[in-house]
Design an enzyme around this catalytic site. Structure first.
Site, PDB file in Angstrom:
ATOM      1  N   ASP A   1       0.847  -1.186   0.000  1.00  0.00           N
ATOM      2  CA  ASP A   1       0.000   0.000   0.000  1.00  0.00           C
ATOM      3  C   ASP A   1       0.884   1.237   0.000  1.00  0.00           C
ATOM      4  OD1 ASP A   1      -2.693   1.198   0.141  1.00  0.00           O
ATOM      5  OD2 ASP A   1      -1.995   1.989   2.048  1.00  0.00           O
TER       6      ASP A   1
ATOM      7  N   GLU B   1       0.809   5.786   0.460  1.00  0.00           N
ATOM      8  CA  GLU B   1       0.104   7.039   0.725  1.00  0.00           C
ATOM      9  C   GLU B   1       0.772   8.118  -0.117  1.00  0.00           C
ATOM     10  OE1 GLU B   1      -2.630   7.185   2.338  1.00  0.00           O
ATOM     11  OE2 GLU B   1      -2.543   5.170   3.217  1.00  0.00           O
TER      12      GLU B   1
ATOM     13  N   HIS C   1      -4.619  10.692   5.643  1.00  0.00           N
ATOM     14  CA  HIS C   1      -3.518   9.912   6.241  1.00  0.00           C
ATOM     15  C   HIS C   1      -2.875  10.570   7.460  1.00  0.00           C
ATOM     16  CE1 HIS C   1      -0.929  12.650   3.995  1.00  0.00           C
ATOM     17  NE2 HIS C   1      -1.310  12.150   2.835  1.00  0.00           N
TER      18      HIS C   1
ATOM     19  N   HIS D   1      -5.644   6.497   7.459  1.00  0.00           N
ATOM     20  CA  HIS D   1      -4.951   5.588   6.553  1.00  0.00           C
ATOM     21  C   HIS D   1      -3.454   5.601   6.870  1.00  0.00           C
ATOM     22  CE1 HIS D   1      -8.108   5.276   3.142  1.00  0.00           C
ATOM     23  NE2 HIS D   1      -8.704   5.628   4.277  1.00  0.00           N
TER      24      HIS D   1
ATOM     25  N   ASP E   1      -2.401  -0.445   6.636  1.00  0.00           N
ATOM     26  CA  ASP E   1      -3.371  -0.880   5.635  1.00  0.00           C
ATOM     27  C   ASP E   1      -2.898  -2.143   4.919  1.00  0.00           C
ATOM     28  OD1 ASP E   1      -4.863   1.246   6.394  1.00  0.00           O
ATOM     29  OD2 ASP E   1      -4.814   2.308   4.480  1.00  0.00           O
TER      30      ASP E   1
END
Length: 247
Positions: free
Chosen positions: A7, A9, A57, A154, A159
């Site tokens: 994942d 960000e 986030h 997040h 995640d």
């Protein structure tokens, strides 16, 4: 198979507007089990994040000021994911941003992440299994009983860890319950009745006390098996093991 659940960000979206990656989180699965190995970095993107992205986030521009830039971690990241199956929720988003970071290197390695790894998109999988329903990560956690209580914001590594649990639940849970135990001589091969093997006890060891499941526990167990079978599209492993053995 070695899999890496991944994942990222970012400073915002889309990537075509000059947005960059600020966090990469990966966890490793081997034989459908978490190994404990992970790759996690925060990155200095050389631009500010959009306010909307920070609201998602919670990673401030000040926090990223002293973090490494992508060129400093690119080689280690490639080494971690090399030849793995990448498991990503909404893969085009993350792959697009990763390919962009490689394209921006001063000496581009012309890396196409999808060319170095196979990619499994859990969003596509979820939409096929649950058409017309919400299939974001929070919705899938609720649907499959995965604990995401710590996910207030997040985060790439968090995640990735949650997605690993969701993926395993979506695809039927564990693939091996290791019910036969470990052979003392290192020989893990088995022949004949597996259920018979697990009844054998080391010499001199008395059988343990058997605690029977209650009716509510059995009902809950049956409901869970039904959920697994619907998600996997096939009988759960436990159901297969419970079938009568023909000797």
């Amino acid at each position: 198979m070695r899999s890496v659940v991944l994942d990222t960000e970012t400073t915002g979206m889309p990537v075509t507007d000059g947005h960059r990656i600020i966090e990469i989180g990966c966890v490793e699965l081997l034989g459908r089990r978490l190994t404990g190995r992970h790759f996690h970095v925060y990155l200095q993107p050389d631009r500010d994040s959009d306010e909307g992205a920070i609201a998602v986030h919670g990673i401030s521009n000040a926090f990223l000021a002293d973090k490494p830039r992508f060129p400093e971690v690119a080689e280690a990241f490639l080494e971690f994911i090399q030849d793995a199956q990448l498991i990503i929720h909404n893969a085009p988003f993350d792959i697009g941003f990763l390919n962009n970071e490689f394209a921006l290197l001063s000496q581009p390695q012309r890396v196409d992440v999808a060319a170095n790894c196979s990619v499994l998109d859990t969003l596509v999988m979820a939409r096929e299994r649950h058409p017309g329903q919400r299939n974001n990560l929070n919705a899938l956690c609720k649907r499959y009983g995965v604990d995401n209580s710590g996910r207030e914001l997040h985060g790439a590594l968090l995640d990735a860890e949650i997605l690993a649990d969701v993926y395993l639940a979506m695809t039927g849970g564990q693939t091996s319950l290791s019910l036969a135990g470990n052979a003392s001589d290192g020989d893990t091969s088995r022949s004949g009745n597996t259920l018979g093997d697990i009844r054998r006890l080391p010499a001199g060891r008395a059988p343990g006390r058997v605690i029977r499941a209650s009716a509510p526990e059995l009902a809950e167990h049956a409901a869970r098996l039904t959920l697994i079978e619907k998600a996997a599209g096939a009988p759960a492993l436990w159901t297969q093991l419970a079938q009568p053995v023909v000797v």
